[in-house]
Design a protein around this motif. Structure first.
Motif, PDB file in Angstrom:
ATOM      1  N   CYS A 124      49.620  41.154  53.274  1.00  0.00           N
ATOM      2  CA  CYS A 124      49.090  41.225  54.637  1.00  0.00           C
ATOM      3  C   CYS A 124      48.530  39.894  55.130  1.00  0.00           C
ATOM      4  CB  CYS A 124      48.011  42.291  54.727  1.00  0.00           C
ATOM      5  SG  CYS A 124      46.544  41.916  53.736  1.00  0.00           S
ATOM      6  N   GLY A 125      48.341  38.949  54.229  1.00  0.00           N
ATOM      7  CA  GLY A 125      47.762  37.665  54.615  1.00  0.00           C
ATOM      8  C   GLY A 125      46.344  37.482  54.110  1.00  0.00           C
ATOM      9  N   TYR A 126      45.778  38.525  53.554  1.00  0.00           N
ATOM     10  CA  TYR A 126      44.420  38.484  53.028  1.00  0.00           C
ATOM     11  C   TYR A 126      44.414  37.788  51.672  1.00  0.00           C
ATOM     12  CZ  TYR A 126      39.865  40.457  51.583  1.00  0.00           C
ATOM     13  OH  TYR A 126      38.578  40.639  51.171  1.00  0.00           O
ATOM     14  N   THR A 127      43.292  37.232  51.304  1.00  0.00           N
ATOM     15  CA  THR A 127      43.080  36.729  49.955  1.00  0.00           C
ATOM     16  C   THR A 127      41.933  37.534  49.362  1.00  0.00           C
ATOM     17  OG1 THR A 127      43.765  34.499  50.592  1.00  0.00           O
ATOM     18  CG2 THR A 127      42.505  34.710  48.557  1.00  0.00           C
ATOM     19  N   CYS A 128      42.234  38.287  48.326  1.00  0.00           N
ATOM     20  CA  CYS A 128      41.188  39.111  47.713  1.00  0.00           C
ATOM     21  C   CYS A 128      40.074  38.222  47.178  1.00  0.00           C
ATOM     22  CB  CYS A 128      41.767  39.950  46.574  1.00  0.00           C
ATOM     23  SG  CYS A 128      42.966  41.168  47.117  1.00  0.00           S
ATOM     24  N   PRO A 129      38.838  38.621  47.396  1.00  0.00           N
ATOM     25  CA  PRO A 129      37.722  37.803  46.907  1.00  0.00           C
ATOM     26  C   PRO A 129      37.635  37.858  45.382  1.00  0.00           C
ATOM     27  CG  PRO A 129      36.914  39.845  47.850  1.00  0.00           C
ATOM     28  CD  PRO A 129      38.382  39.811  48.115  1.00  0.00           C
ATOM     29  N   GLU A 130      37.122  36.807  44.806  1.00  0.00           N
ATOM     30  CA  GLU A 130      36.974  36.744  43.349  1.00  0.00           C
ATOM     31  C   GLU A 130      36.062  37.843  42.816  1.00  0.00           C
ATOM     32  OE1 GLU A 130      35.908  32.885  41.893  1.00  0.00           O
ATOM     33  OE2 GLU A 130      37.441  31.912  43.103  1.00  0.00           O
ATOM     34  N   ASP A 131      35.146  38.314  43.660  1.00  0.00           N
ATOM     35  CA  ASP A 131      34.199  39.338  43.208  1.00  0.00           C
ATOM     36  C   ASP A 131      34.631  40.760  43.609  1.00  0.00           C
ATOM     37  OD1 ASP A 131      33.743  39.101  45.913  1.00  0.00           O
ATOM     38  OD2 ASP A 131      31.560  39.097  45.745  1.00  0.00           O
ATOM     39  N   CYS A 132      35.923  40.973  43.848  1.00  0.00           N
ATOM     40  CA  CYS A 132      36.413  42.298  44.238  1.00  0.00           C
ATOM     41  C   CYS A 132      36.069  43.316  43.145  1.00  0.00           C
ATOM     42  CB  CYS A 132      37.920  42.272  44.477  1.00  0.00           C
ATOM     43  SG  CYS A 132      38.601  43.909  44.811  1.00  0.00           S
ATOM     44  N   LYS A 133      35.365  44.347  43.532  1.00  0.00           N
ATOM     45  CA  LYS A 133      34.917  45.346  42.555  1.00  0.00           C
ATOM     46  C   LYS A 133      36.065  46.183  42.002  1.00  0.00           C
ATOM     47  CE  LYS A 133      30.176  45.558  44.126  1.00  0.00           C
ATOM     48  NZ  LYS A 133      29.735  44.526  43.255  1.00  0.00           N
ATOM     49  N   PHE A 134      37.076  46.457  42.816  1.00  0.00           N
ATOM     50  CA  PHE A 134      38.215  47.220  42.294  1.00  0.00           C
ATOM     51  C   PHE A 134      38.978  46.394  41.259  1.00  0.00           C
ATOM     52  CE2 PHE A 134      38.597  50.699  45.555  1.00  0.00           C
ATOM     53  CZ  PHE A 134      38.595  51.717  44.623  1.00  0.00           C
ATOM     54  N   LEU A 135      39.276  45.156  41.590  1.00  0.00           N
ATOM     55  CA  LEU A 135      40.016  44.300  40.671  1.00  0.00           C
ATOM     56  C   LEU A 135      39.215  44.038  39.394  1.00  0.00           C
ATOM     57  CD1 LEU A 135      42.481  42.528  40.038  1.00  0.00           C
ATOM     58  CD2 LEU A 135      41.324  40.668  41.229  1.00  0.00           C
ATOM     59  N   ASN A 136      37.975  43.602  39.547  1.00  0.00           N
ATOM     60  CA  ASN A 136      37.150  43.302  38.375  1.00  0.00           C
ATOM     61  C   ASN A 136      36.815  44.550  37.570  1.00  0.00           C
ATOM     62  OD1 ASN A 136      37.036  40.481  38.650  1.00  0.00           O
ATOM     63  ND2 ASN A 136      35.546  40.702  40.296  1.00  0.00           N
ATOM     64  N   GLY A 137      36.610  45.661  38.266  1.00  0.00           N
ATOM     65  CA  GLY A 137      36.361  46.923  37.564  1.00  0.00           C
ATOM     66  C   GLY A 137      37.561  47.347  36.742  1.00  0.00           C
ATOM     67  N   THR A 138      38.738  47.110  37.277  1.00  0.00           N
ATOM     68  CA  THR A 138      39.974  47.441  36.559  1.00  0.00           C
ATOM     69  C   THR A 138      40.160  46.509  35.364  1.00  0.00           C
ATOM     70  OG1 THR A 138      41.017  48.254  38.587  1.00  0.00           O
ATOM     71  CG2 THR A 138      42.481  47.651  36.767  1.00  0.00           C
ATOM     72  N   LEU A 139      40.057  45.210  35.613  1.00  0.00           N
ATOM     73  CA  LEU A 139      40.281  44.233  34.548  1.00  0.00           C
ATOM     74  C   LEU A 139      39.262  44.349  33.417  1.00  0.00           C
ATOM     75  CD1 LEU A 139      41.191  41.070  36.669  1.00  0.00           C
ATOM     76  CD2 LEU A 139      42.754  42.634  35.466  1.00  0.00           C
ATOM     77  N   ASN A 140      38.028  44.697  33.774  1.00  0.00           N
ATOM     78  CA  ASN A 140      36.957  44.800  32.779  1.00  0.00           C
ATOM     79  C   ASN A 140      36.715  46.231  32.314  1.00  0.00           C
ATOM     80  OD1 ASN A 140      36.408  41.998  32.927  1.00  0.00           O
ATOM     81  ND2 ASN A 140      35.253  42.343  34.806  1.00  0.00           N
ATOM     82  N   ASN A 141      37.548  47.143  32.769  1.00  0.00           N
ATOM     83  CA  ASN A 141      37.402  48.561  32.444  1.00  0.00           C
ATOM     84  C   ASN A 141      35.967  49.029  32.709  1.00  0.00           C
ATOM     85  OD1 ASN A 141      38.451  51.031  31.699  1.00  0.00           O
ATOM     86  ND2 ASN A 141      37.987  50.745  29.529  1.00  0.00           N
TER      87      ASN A 141
END
Length: 165
Positions: A50-67
Motif C-alpha cells: 500500500c505504500g506504508y512502512t511498518c514501524p520498527e515497534d509494530c506490536k503485531f510483527l514483534n509479538g509474532t517474531l518474539n512469540n
C-alpha cells in the motif's frame, strides 16, 4: 481589561491539547510523516504493497517474531479487530510477518488487506507503481483518504525520480 477564564473552559482547553498530543502517538498516525523527505528516493521494494512502512515497534510483527502473546493481544485491541471485523482473538491467526514475507503464514491482518492482492496480481512491489492509483477506489483508500492522497504524492515523487535517471 483582563479577561478571566473559568475553570471548566480551562480544563476543556487542556483536555483538547492533550488529545491532540496523544493523537500523534496512535497507531498509524505516522503514516504520512514517514515520507516527508523529498530528497530521499522511494524504493517500492522497501514499502508495503500500500505504500506504508511498518514501524520498527509494530506490536503485531514483534509479538509474532518474539512469540509474545501479550503484545499481540495489545495490537488486537489497539487495532479494534473485534469491532471492525467481528473476529475473536485467536493466537494462531493474530500473527504478522509483514505483507511481503515469503514462506511465512498469512495472519488475519494481512489476509484482510484489500490492496495487497491487487498489487500482487499486477506484479507491483507497491501501489506507487500503478498508473490507476489516483482513481483507485479500493476500500483502504476510501477508509483513509489522506493516506491515499499522500501515496499519490509518493507516486509522483517516484515517477519524477524514474524519469530523471
Amino acid at each position: 481589561m483582563e479577561k478571566s477564564i473559568n475553570r471548566r473552559d480551562f480544563f476543556k482547553a487542556g483536555f483538547g491539547c492533550c488529545a491532540l498530543l496523544m493523537a500523534s502517538r496512535l497507531p498509524g498516525a505516522d503514516l504520512i510523516s514517514k515520507f516527508d523527505d523529498p530528497q530521499k528516493p522511494i524504493d517500492p521494494k522497501t514499502l508495503c504493497y500500500c505504500g506504508y512502512t511498518c514501524p520498527e515497534d509494530c506490536k503485531f510483527l514483534n509479538g509474532t517474531l518474539n512469540n509474545d502473546e501479550e503484545m499481540k493481544k495489545e495490537a488486537y485491541k489497539t487495532w479494534k479487530l473485534k469491532e471492525r471485523f467481528g473476529v475473536e482473538y485467536d493466537s494462531d491467526k493474530m500473527i504478522c510477518y509483514g505483507c511481503k514475507a515469503e514462506g511465512k503464514p498469512e495472519g488475519f491482518v494481512v489476509s484482510q488487506c484489500t490492496v495487497r492482492p491487487c498489487a500482487m496480481e499486477k506484479g507491483y512491489d507497491a501501489c506507487i507503481q500503478c498508473k490507476e492509483l489516483a482513481t483507485c477506489d479500493n476500500e483502504l483508500w476510501t477508509r483513509f483518504p489522506k493516506f491515499h492522497e499522500h501515496v499519490i504524492g509518493m507516486r509522483k515523487q517516484y515517477l519524477a525520480r524514474q524519469s530523471g535517471k
